[in-house]
Scaffold this active site. Structure first.
Site, PDB file in Angstrom:
ATOM      1  N   ASP A  14      -7.155  -7.962   3.901  1.00  0.00           N
ATOM      2  CA  ASP A  14      -6.262  -8.853   3.001  1.00  0.00           C
ATOM      3  C   ASP A  14      -5.772 -10.176   3.851  1.00  0.00           C
ATOM      4  OD1 ASP A  14      -6.572  -7.229   0.374  1.00  0.00           O
ATOM      5  OD2 ASP A  14      -4.690  -5.997   1.255  1.00  0.00           O
TER       6      ASP A  14
ATOM      7  N   ARG B 138      -2.650 -14.412  -2.842  1.00  0.00           N
ATOM      8  CA  ARG B 138      -3.083 -14.447  -1.487  1.00  0.00           C
ATOM      9  C   ARG B 138      -3.752 -15.923  -1.272  1.00  0.00           C
ATOM     10  NH1 ARG B 138      -1.025 -10.282   0.789  1.00  0.00           N
ATOM     11  NH2 ARG B 138      -1.770  -8.118  -0.020  1.00  0.00           N
TER      12      ARG B 138
ATOM     13  N   SER C 272       0.922  -1.127  -0.164  1.00  0.00           N
ATOM     14  CA  SER C 272      -0.032  -0.008  -0.082  1.00  0.00           C
ATOM     15  C   SER C 272       0.906   1.404   0.131  1.00  0.00           C
ATOM     16  CB  SER C 272      -0.877   0.021   1.363  1.00  0.00           C
ATOM     17  OG  SER C 272      -1.700  -1.025   1.217  1.00  0.00           O
TER      18      SER C 272
ATOM     19  N   ARG D 136     -12.604 -14.463  -2.440  1.00  0.00           N
ATOM     20  CA  ARG D 136     -11.806 -15.347  -1.450  1.00  0.00           C
ATOM     21  C   ARG D 136     -12.557 -16.178  -0.657  1.00  0.00           C
ATOM     22  NH1 ARG D 136      -7.304 -10.441  -0.817  1.00  0.00           N
ATOM     23  NH2 ARG D 136      -5.948 -10.913  -2.749  1.00  0.00           N
TER      24      ARG D 136
ATOM     25  N   ARG E 244       1.575   4.144  -3.053  1.00  0.00           N
ATOM     26  CA  ARG E 244       1.453   5.561  -2.918  1.00  0.00           C
ATOM     27  C   ARG E 244       2.607   6.465  -2.932  1.00  0.00           C
ATOM     28  NH1 ARG E 244      -2.444   2.566  -0.462  1.00  0.00           N
ATOM     29  NH2 ARG E 244      -4.540   3.490  -0.326  1.00  0.00           N
TER      30      ARG E 244
ATOM     31  N   ARG F  42     -13.009  -7.932 -12.048  1.00  0.00           N
ATOM     32  CA  ARG F  42     -13.403  -6.823 -10.625  1.00  0.00           C
ATOM     33  C   ARG F  42     -14.093  -5.852 -10.966  1.00  0.00           C
ATOM     34  NH1 ARG F  42      -7.826  -6.948  -7.357  1.00  0.00           N
ATOM     35  NH2 ARG F  42      -9.288  -6.138  -5.796  1.00  0.00           N
TER      36      ARG F  42
END
Length: 444
Positions: free
Chosen positions: A325, A401, A28, A356, A32, A128
């Site tokens: 997450d 993941r 993250s 998920r 950024r 998505r």
């Protein structure tokens, strides 16, 4: 990814996991850092950047829109930005690969610039939905042409000047919040986001660090984040701490493999990201913080994790935003706990790189773990620390993941747990398998 042969994988622990491991830079913060440095005037330096495929998609996009972004031989990334309002028209489509974060945040940046950009992605990202971002950005003046269902490929036309917006988040989403705030960077006046449920606050912290006029206040409606537009961002030197979402796999692995004793170095301890740590401790995990310190305005610590007997609990739903997450690997911990664990409040998992909840229910079930699927999570019956049966090949649905979480399951299974394709792991953690081996696992 589907254009290349699948890369099956399974991990085996022939004894305790032991040693010291460093995890990649926080994803993250890495995204950024590249974006904000690309909007600053002057040279920013970024150390510890996560060099996974997702972040490299952000790097490529910012280069395509005019920023000079280069990695030095010393591993430090140097970014010469174009200034807020200075983004250039990209000459080709921006390929986001598998990165939802890149897509949604970059859409926020483009929304208030007078340019047109087309976003494309891999098969997983193209499934998505993007409406949760396009809806508020349309209200600032941007317009969109999307594939059916509001999905990629997506072409957007930014608005300049854009219209300042006050937006109440309908769901807890740091990506949506950040997209609206980033649109506000180049919008005259004040843009406000109100979040009834707090989410990770890396955008707010880092924007202030770059010099944006941003305030955060508590109100009866929730947290009110206000940003004054037409900002001038100043270059920064950023040291990216270790990603707690990557550290999560080793926290759970050491907790479930008997005799394990490891240290995970330099882990981000931002309170909006420590939900899994809280949940594991509630279950009885032995995780101690060593040398807690401040690095660039973020709390960081080394984590000492030892094997422990875990107990099934009902995970508080209000932890969901701070570990969204990490739910897949939390489900793994639950599979080895004593009794029943109920982990709910995670509707967001349905629209991640894969569904998920469904993916983990199917994967754990194939390995002999009893679980019940709910719309917003799972209820799991644990083994009381015993190995699970295993003996299954897991469909990961191109989700990094799911792949890593189920690889951790295989560390304490009677028969191999084979990941159908390990290639997606590179999106966030290119060194995952090598570090498993460093801690004593065997990769096959």
């Amino acid at each position: 990814m589907s254009a290349f042969p699948a890369q099956p994988l399974y991990l085996v622990a022939n004894g305790p996991l032991a040693g010291r491991v460093s995890v990649p830079g926080d994803k993250s913060i890495s995204h950024r850092a590249i974006m904000f440095a690309s909007l600053a005037v002057g040279e920013s330096r970024i150390e510890g950047l996560l060099e996974g495929e997702d972040v490299l998609a952000t790097v490529a996009a910012m280069r395509a829109m005019g920023a000079d972004v280069a990695r030095g031989g010393d591993g430090v990334w140097r970014v010469h930005g174009v200034g807020v309002g200075g983004l250039l028209q990209p000459q080709t489509a921006l390929d986001m690969g598998n990165s939802g974060t890149s897509t949604r945040l970059l859409m926020g940046l483009v929304a208030s610039h007078a340019i047109t950009a087309t976003f494309v992605g891999d098969a997983s990202l193209s499934k998505r939905p993007m409406a949760r971002v396009t809806d508020p950005l349309a209200r600032v003046g941007a317009s969109f042409t999307t594939a059916p269902g509001g999905r990629l490929p997506l072409t957007m036309h930014g608005a300049c000047p854009a219209i300042p917006l006050e937006y109440v988040l309908p769901v807890a989403s740091a990506q949506v919040k950040s997209a609206v705030l980033l649109a506000g960077l180049n919008t005259p006046g004040i843009t406000r986001v109100i979040e009834p449920i707090p989410t990770r606050d890396h955008s707010e912290r880092m924007l202030r660090g770059f010099g944006a006029d941003l305030t955060v206040e508590e109100s009866a409606r929730g947290r009110v984040i206000s940003i004054r537009g037409e900002a001038e961002l100043k270059p920064q030197h950023i040291i990216v701490p270790g990603d707690p979402s990557s550290a999560a796999f080793w926290m759970v692995a050491a907790s479930i493999v008997p005799g394990s004793d490891i240290v995970i170095a330099n882990v981000l301890m931002n309170p909006t990201r420590t939900g899994l740590l809280t949940a594991l401790r509630m279950m009885g995990a032995s995780i101690d913080e060593i040398d807690r310190r401040d690095v660039g305005g973020e709390d960081v610590a080394d984590l000492h994790v030892r094997h422990a007997s875990l107990s099934g609990i009902e995970i508080p739903a209000d932890l969901a935003p701070s570990m969204i997450d990490e739910y897949p690997v939390l489900f793994v911990a639950a599979a080895f706990a004593s009794g029943r664990t109920v982990a709910r409040g995670a509707h967001e998992l349905r629209v991640k790189e894969s569904d998920r909840i469904a993916a983990m229910a199917a994967a754990l079930g194939a390995c002999g773990v009893a679980c019940t699927e709910h719309e917003d999570g799972l209820a799991i019956e644990g083994t009381d620390g015993d190995p699970i049966p295993g003996g299954a090949t897991i469909a990961t649905h191109l989700d990094h993941r799911i792949a890593m979480s189920m690889a951790v399951v295989g560390l304490h299974a009677r028969a191999p747990v084979v990941i159908d394709d390990a290639a997606p792991i590179a999106t966030s953690y290119p060194g995952f398998v090598a570090q498993a081996v460093l801690l004593g696992a065997e990769a096959r």
